[in-house]
Design an enzyme around this catalytic site. Sequence first.
Site, short mmCIF file in Angstrom:
data_model
loop_
_atom_site.label_atom_id
_atom_site.label_comp_id
_atom_site.label_asym_id
_atom_site.label_seq_id
_atom_site.Cartn_x
_atom_site.Cartn_y
_atom_site.Cartn_z
N GLY A 37 -11.72 -16.24 -69.96
CA GLY A 37 -10.85 -17.31 -69.47
C GLY A 37 -9.47 -17.18 -70.06
O GLY A 37 -9.06 -16.11 -70.48
N GLU B 119 -12.85 -5.77 -42.39
CA GLU B 119 -13.80 -5.54 -43.47
C GLU B 119 -13.96 -4.03 -43.75
O GLU B 119 -14.00 -3.60 -44.90
CB GLU B 119 -15.16 -6.18 -43.12
CG GLU B 119 -16.29 -5.96 -44.10
CD GLU B 119 -16.07 -6.57 -45.49
OE1 GLU B 119 -15.07 -7.29 -45.70
OE2 GLU B 119 -16.90 -6.29 -46.37
N LYS C 134 -13.12 -2.24 -47.34
CA LYS C 134 -14.08 -1.42 -48.08
C LYS C 134 -13.46 -0.08 -48.44
O LYS C 134 -13.61 0.42 -49.54
CB LYS C 134 -15.37 -1.17 -47.25
CG LYS C 134 -16.25 -2.37 -47.05
CD LYS C 134 -17.15 -2.69 -48.23
CE LYS C 134 -16.68 -3.84 -49.04
NZ LYS C 134 -16.81 -5.18 -48.65
N CYS D 76 -14.83 -11.81 -67.44
CA CYS D 76 -15.53 -10.94 -68.37
C CYS D 76 -17.03 -11.18 -68.30
O CYS D 76 -17.49 -12.14 -67.71
CB CYS D 76 -15.08 -11.20 -69.78
SG CYS D 76 -13.30 -11.15 -69.94
N ARG E 120 -18.69 -7.17 -64.10
CA ARG E 120 -17.72 -8.26 -64.27
C ARG E 120 -16.41 -7.79 -64.88
O ARG E 120 -15.45 -8.55 -64.95
CB ARG E 120 -18.32 -9.35 -65.16
CG ARG E 120 -19.55 -9.98 -64.60
CD ARG E 120 -20.08 -11.03 -65.54
NE ARG E 120 -19.20 -12.17 -65.61
CZ ARG E 120 -19.25 -13.20 -64.79
NH1 ARG E 120 -20.14 -13.22 -63.83
NH2 ARG E 120 -18.42 -14.20 -64.92
N TRP F 208 -12.28 -7.62 -68.42
CA TRP F 208 -11.40 -7.24 -67.32
C TRP F 208 -10.06 -7.86 -67.64
O TRP F 208 -9.91 -9.07 -67.64
CB TRP F 208 -11.95 -7.78 -66.00
CG TRP F 208 -11.15 -7.37 -64.81
CD1 TRP F 208 -11.08 -6.13 -64.26
CD2 TRP F 208 -10.31 -8.21 -64.00
NE1 TRP F 208 -10.25 -6.14 -63.17
CE2 TRP F 208 -9.76 -7.40 -62.98
CE3 TRP F 208 -9.95 -9.55 -64.03
CZ2 TRP F 208 -8.89 -7.88 -62.01
CZ3 TRP F 208 -9.08 -10.04 -63.06
CH2 TRP F 208 -8.57 -9.21 -62.07
N GLU G 68 -10.66 -0.45 -51.19
CA GLU G 68 -11.09 -0.78 -52.54
C GLU G 68 -11.96 0.31 -53.16
O GLU G 68 -11.97 0.47 -54.37
CB GLU G 68 -11.78 -2.14 -52.60
CG GLU G 68 -13.09 -2.21 -51.88
CD GLU G 68 -13.75 -3.59 -51.99
OE1 GLU G 68 -13.59 -4.26 -53.00
OE2 GLU G 68 -14.44 -3.97 -51.03
N HIS H 172 1.83 -3.55 -29.89
CA HIS H 172 2.95 -4.34 -30.39
C HIS H 172 3.49 -3.78 -31.70
O HIS H 172 4.16 -4.48 -32.44
CB HIS H 172 2.52 -5.80 -30.55
CG HIS H 172 2.07 -6.42 -29.26
ND1 HIS H 172 2.94 -6.69 -28.25
CD2 HIS H 172 0.83 -6.73 -28.81
CE1 HIS H 172 2.27 -7.19 -27.22
NE2 HIS H 172 0.99 -7.21 -27.54
N LYS I 26 -16.04 -8.03 -60.26
CA LYS I 26 -16.89 -8.67 -59.25
C LYS I 26 -16.53 -10.13 -59.04
O LYS I 26 -16.47 -10.60 -57.92
CB LYS I 26 -18.34 -8.54 -59.71
CG LYS I 26 -19.34 -9.06 -58.71
CD LYS I 26 -19.53 -8.10 -57.57
CE LYS I 26 -20.46 -8.60 -56.52
NZ LYS I 26 -20.24 -7.90 -55.24
C1 F6R Z 1 -14.76 -7.03 -51.44
C2 F6R Z 1 -15.19 -8.09 -52.33
C3 F6R Z 1 -14.25 -9.21 -52.58
C4 F6R Z 1 -14.99 -10.55 -52.61
C5 F6R Z 1 -14.02 -11.67 -53.00
C6 F6R Z 1 -14.68 -13.03 -52.99
O1 F6R Z 1 -15.75 -6.06 -51.30
O2 F6R Z 1 -16.26 -8.07 -52.87
O3 F6R Z 1 -13.22 -9.22 -51.63
O4 F6R Z 1 -15.55 -10.77 -51.35
O5 F6R Z 1 -13.49 -11.41 -54.27
O6 F6R Z 1 -15.71 -13.11 -53.92
P1 F6R Z 1 -16.78 -14.28 -53.88
O7 F6R Z 1 -17.55 -14.14 -52.62
O8 F6R Z 1 -17.61 -14.10 -55.11
O9 F6R Z 1 -15.99 -15.57 -53.89
#
Ligand code: F6R
Length: 621
Positions: free
Chosen positions: A106, A490, A494, A4, A29, A79, A497, A513, A616
Site C-alpha cells: 500500500g 482483447e 494480450k 505486493c 502479485r 511490485w 502485455e 477512417h 496481477k
Molecule cells: C489483462 C489483465 C488486466 C486485468 C485488469 C483488471 O490480461 O489481466 O487488464 O483484467 O487489471 O483486473 P481485475 O479484473 O482484477 O479488476
Amino acid sequence: MRVCGIVGYVGHRPALDVVLDGLRRLEYRGYDSAGVAVIADGGLAVERKAGRLANLEARLDEVGRDGFAGTAGMGHTRWATHGAPVDRNSHPHRDVSGRVAVVHNGIIENFIALRAELEAAGIEFASDTDSETAAHLVARAYAEGDTAGDLPASVRGVCRRLEGAFTLVVTHADEPDLIVAARRSSPLVVGIGEGETFVASDVAAFIEHTREAVELGQDQLVVITRAGYEVVDFHGETAPVKPFTVDWDLSAAEKGGHEYFMLKEIDEQPTALADTLRGHFVGGRIVLDEQRLSDQDLRDVDKVFVVACGSAYHSGLVAKYAIEHWTRLPVEVELASEFRYRDPVLDRDTLVVAVSQSGETADTLEAVRHAREQKARVLAVCNTNGAQIPRESDAVLYTHAGPEIGVASTKAFLAQIAANYLVGLALAQARGTKYPDEVAREFHELEAMPEAVRRVLGCTARVQELGRELSDAKAVLFLGRHVGYPVALEGALKLKELAYMHAEGFAAGELKHGPIALIEPGLPVVVVMPSPKGRAVLHSKLVSNISEIQARGARTIVIAEEGDETVLPFADELIEVPAVPTLLQPLVSTVPLQILAAEIARSRGYDVDKPRNLAKSVTVE
Ligand code: F6R
C-alpha cells in the site's frame, strides 16, 4: 505505492520453507523484489533481494539457511511504482535495532511528516520507502509509553497514525510466538491450521496447509499464534469476522504439467465457464449469489453502467450487446479509472456492474464507492470470495474460474463474460423483457459453451505453430465488428502485455477512417469473423474489409466459423471455431487469440506468466 504479496506464519514447521512456498504462489502479485524474516536464535534473520524470488533463493543458498531455523516468520514480494526496485528498498524493513521487521503493501500517505518526525528524533533511514517508517514507529511504541512491551497494542497505535492504504505484517524478536498483521484496504486473509496459523494477501499462499480461512475487514488487526488468531479493530475492540472454506485445492494453484500457468488456465476455461454457470438457474429463474437489493430495485433500473479495467472492461464491452438486446436498457461501459472523474449521471435507478477478477483493483473499487455515494446500486462480478469490491456492493455474482495465477487474464475473462450475461438475463427476467422460456433458452445456450470452448482448444497446436511464425512481426492488427470488436481489443491487449509487441484492435468499419494507412505488405492482421448465418450483413461487410486489406498486402489470419467458405479466398491463415449463437461468439473466438499471444511471447523468450512491469492485482490508482 505498491501491490505486493505478503505472507506470515507461526507454527511448527520451518518458517523459511513455508514462507518461500507461499511467496512462490504470490509472486504473480509482484516480482520486483522479495524478502524474508524469520525469528531465530533470539533475533531476526532477514534476507532481501531485488528481482524475482529466484534471486532471493540463490542469495539464501549463498549465505546458508542455518541462521533461519525458526518456526515464525514472514515474507514479501514487491511490485514497485515509486522507489527503485533495489535490495535496500526491498522488504522486510527493520528498525534501527534490527529487532522489529515489517512488510507492507500500500502507501503510507503521511510518511513524509512521519519520517521527518523520526529523523528529528535521530533515527537514520536505511531505505527510500514509506514502509520503513512503520518499522521505526512500532519499535518506538514497543520500547516506551503506554504500549511498551505489548506488540499488538504498539501496532494498533501505529495504524491509527498512518494515513493511506496499507496492509502490514510485523514481527518483533522479543515476541517469538506471535505475528501481528493489520489491514486497511489491500486484502489480508488468515489461514487456520492444526497448531499453525498463517496470514497472507491471498489464500493461495497457504492452501497447501489449510483451506479454513478468515478474511480480515477494513481497519482490523489480527494476532496469530500457534494456537489460533484474534481479530480486533484498531482500538483493540473485538471485531466480527467471516470464516470461509476455500473451495479449490493446491492442484488448482499449481501448473499441473503445463509449461506455464497461462496455458493451464486457457485449458481450464471449459470448467471455469461451467462452474460459473452452475447453480444460477434454479426453479426456472436466474439467481445471483448475494442480493441485498429487492426485485423491485432491479425492476426500477433504468440505466446500466459496466465499470472495469483491462480485460474485465472488454468483458463489459461484450456484455453491452447482450444486455441492451435482452433488457432494452441503455448500457454504458466505462473504464473505471475514467468513470468517477467525469461526473457520470447516476441515481438510485442506475445499476453499476463492477467487474473485477481480483475484487481489489483500486480504480474499480473507487468507481464503486463513487457510484454508491451517488445512490446508484452496485452489482459486483468478482472471482475472489470476500474481496473488497463485493463487500462494498449491493449484489454479487461470483465467477468460479478458480485461482488465476498467470498475470494475463484468460479463464477469468471468459467467466466474466458468462457472469455478465447472467446479470443481463437476471435484469431481463426482473423487467419482463424476456419470457421465462426465453431466459431458460438463453441460459441453456450458455450451458453448451464449455463444450464449444473445449472443441476450440483442439486448435492449440496449430495456433502455436502460427505464433512461432509470427514471433518476428513488428506489429499485429486485430479487427472485428459487433461482439467481435471487443474480442479484437482483447486479442491486441494480450499480445501487447505478453509479447511486448505493438498491437491494436479496431472496429473493422473504422478501418477506412484512418487505420488502413497502417497496412503494408506482410503485416499480420487478425480478423474475427461473425457467423455467416447469425448476422449475414456484418459477415459480408467484414469479408469486404478483409479483401481490402489483403489487396494491400496484409497477411490475413481469419478466425471464422467452421464451414464458412466465403472467407477462404481471403484468409492466408484460417482458424476455425464451432458455430455458436452470435452473442456467444466471443467465448470461442477469444481462445485462439490467447493461445497466439502466449506462444508469440514464449518464442520471443519472455516469461508468459509474469510479463514485465505488470502485476496481477493493481491496488493503486
Ligand atoms: C489483462 C489483465 C488486466 C486485468 C485488469 C483488471 O490480461 O489481466 O487488464 O483484467 O487489471 O483486473 P481485475 O479484473 O482484477 O479488476
